[in-house]
Design an enzyme around this catalytic site. Structure first.
Site: not given
Length: 280
Positions: A82, A180, A250
């Protein structure tokens, strides 16, 4: 903290950074304090690996405060995803260290399954090639067929875009690029993909390993694309092998992927094989 308890249950001694519970507005503490914690974790000889507590926002604010000479002098495993994509890029650019796109402490303390947890520990502790991290039985989706070798790189799409035109701007020449994200509407994914393609940093990429955009936000207007069609529409013209639906980032139980290691991607066969040991 269930994640800390899990790490302790394996026989390790978790050490919490001094400012890990700090708050500063919407940030997890002052930039200089978080950077000092980061540097200290690498400098300390009693710390064997550095794992981020969680993602969020603000990693880009602390990059210039980190003592990169100290980090370079004390290389050790570093894990996160992230917002931590920013730090992966910085570690690669300033220290040339293999880092790990994988579960964080909060991930281990929530819905991560045993396979996810075992893979993390194996990757961080066994000095042997990982081999197949994605196998045919995992049923990933081939979007563009082909077989390539390259260095693993990438991470969260929005953070990769945010790094463009900064000192950590990615150069993915010869790389198998992970992509992602989470909590984005499809039109924003389209915009970010278009931006990163137009930047040129993917021009010489070897191939793509695509996760998903978890918790995809519904668009206000009906959209003619789904995610697979969007990946293929924007990245497909590059003509590089592309494997989608790989559980990275995630998702409840993400794979641990050693960024910087050499891997072989066979999109048609639905496989990703890591050829290098991730740790010494």
């Amino acid at each position: 903290m269930r994640g800390v308890e899990y790490i302790a249950s394996l026989g390790y001694r978790p050490v919490l950074a001094t400012h890990v519970f700090d708050q500063y507005g919407y940030l997890a503490g002052m930039d200089a304090a978080r950077a000092a914690d980061f540097t200290e974790m690498f400098e300390r000889c009693d710390i064997g690996a550095v794992m981020c507590a969680r993602g969020g926002y603000g990693a880009s604010r602390m990059v210039d405060c980190i003592d990169w000479d100290t980090v370079c002098a004390h290389p050790k495993p570093f894990v996160g995803y992230s917002d931590i994509t920013t730090l992966h890029l910085a570690m690669d650019r300033h220290a040339g260290i293999v880092t790990f796109h994988g579960p964080m402490v909060t991930t281990l303390g929530s819905d991560a399954d045993d396979q996810c947890r075992r893979m993390l520990i194996r990757t961080l502790t066994e000095p042997t090639p990982l081999g197949y991290v994605v196998a045919p039985e995992d049923r990933a989706t081939c979007l563009v067929s082909g077989q390539v070798r390259g260095r693993l790189a990438g991470g969260c799409l929005s953070l990769l875009c945010a790094a463009l035109a900064t000192p950590e701007e990615p150069d993915f020449g010869g790389c198998i690029v992970l992509l992602e994200d989470t909590h984005e509407p499809l039109y924003r994914v389209d915009r970010m993909l278009t931006q990163i393609v137009r930047s040129g940093c993917l021009d010489e990429a070897a191939g793509f390993v695509i996760g998903t955009v978890s918790n995809l936000v519904d668009d206000v207007a009906p959209c003619p694309f789904d995610l697979h069609e969007l990946w293929a529409d924007v990245l497909g013209p590059l003509g590089r092998p592309m494997l989608a639906d790989v559980p990275i980032g995630h998702v409840p139980s993400p794979l641990t992927i050693p960024l910087g290691c050499t891997a072989e991607l066979d999109a048609g066969a639905g496989t990703l094989c890591v050829l290098d040991p991730a740790v010494a």
